[in-house]
Design a protein around this motif. Structure first.
Motif, PDB file in Angstrom:
ATOM      1  N   LYS A  86      71.074  -3.165  48.383  1.00  0.00           N
ATOM      2  CA  LYS A  86      71.565  -2.258  49.421  1.00  0.00           C
ATOM      3  C   LYS A  86      72.947  -1.751  49.010  1.00  0.00           C
ATOM      4  N   PRO A  87      73.297  -0.516  49.409  1.00  0.00           N
ATOM      5  CA  PRO A  87      74.656  -0.032  49.137  1.00  0.00           C
ATOM      6  C   PRO A  87      75.668  -0.949  49.841  1.00  0.00           C
ATOM      7  N   ILE A  89      78.572  -2.151  52.148  1.00  0.00           N
ATOM      8  CA  ILE A  89      79.082  -1.530  53.370  1.00  0.00           C
ATOM      9  C   ILE A  89      80.511  -1.019  53.191  1.00  0.00           C
ATOM     10  N   SER A 112      73.470   0.650  55.749  1.00  0.00           N
ATOM     11  CA  SER A 112      73.179   0.217  54.380  1.00  0.00           C
ATOM     12  C   SER A 112      71.719  -0.214  54.254  1.00  0.00           C
TER      13      SER A 112
END
Length: 159
Positions: A86-87, A89, A112
């Motif tokens: 996930k990107p 945060i 995210s």
């Protein structure tokens, strides 16, 4: 063409390049984020931070570069659903604050997660610029450069 004339032409091309980059980001066909249904690039930091760089080395052709924020590659790229991690945060916080979205950890984690879960469609910023630059060269710059060269030759042979 004098050195000043060459520099003016190069500066004009750099200005046109920046104007083209801004126009591409403002174009709804390119800048619209399908998830939210609006152009998220128009008033983005990406658009606001555009710069041009001109490198002039004696005896070599000038190099004109359009400089974008580093994350433009993520906007260009189509991210498949559930791709890798996930990107983080931390990279979403400034974007969320600018867009009036709460910046608490839970909200940023949900964003995210949604990016990771759903992926996103890339936006062809550079491909569009490349196509439009071809048109600018053929319709505008080529004629100006040709006329400058012919003027130089006329001046050389008439002196």
């Amino acid at each position: 063409m004098s050195k000043e004339g060459v520099q003016l032409a190069i500066n004009k091309i750099a200005d046109d390049l920046l104007a083209l980059a801004a126009a591409v980001l403002e174009d709804d066909r390119i800048g619209t984020n399908e998830k939210v249904g609006k152009n998220t690039l128009r008033d983005s930091a990406l658009n606001g931070d555009l710069e041009a760089s001109i490198s002039m080395v004696t005896g070599e052709d000038p190099i004109i570069k359009a400089l974008f924020n580093h994350y433009v590659v993520y906007l260009e790229w189509t991210r498949p659903p559930k791709y890798k991690k996930k990107p983080p945060i931390s990279v979403l916080k400034d974007w969320a604050a600018k867009n009036g979205i709460p910046t608490d950890a839970g909200t940023l984690w949900a964003i995210s997660y949604a990016i990771w879960r759903d992926g996103h469609k890339g936006r062809p910023i550079f491909a569009t610029m490349d196509k439009e630059l071809d048109g600018l060269f053929l319709d505008d710059w080529a004629n100006k450069l040709y006329n400058a060269i012919v003027d130089n030759l006329d001046n050389f042979f008439n002196d």
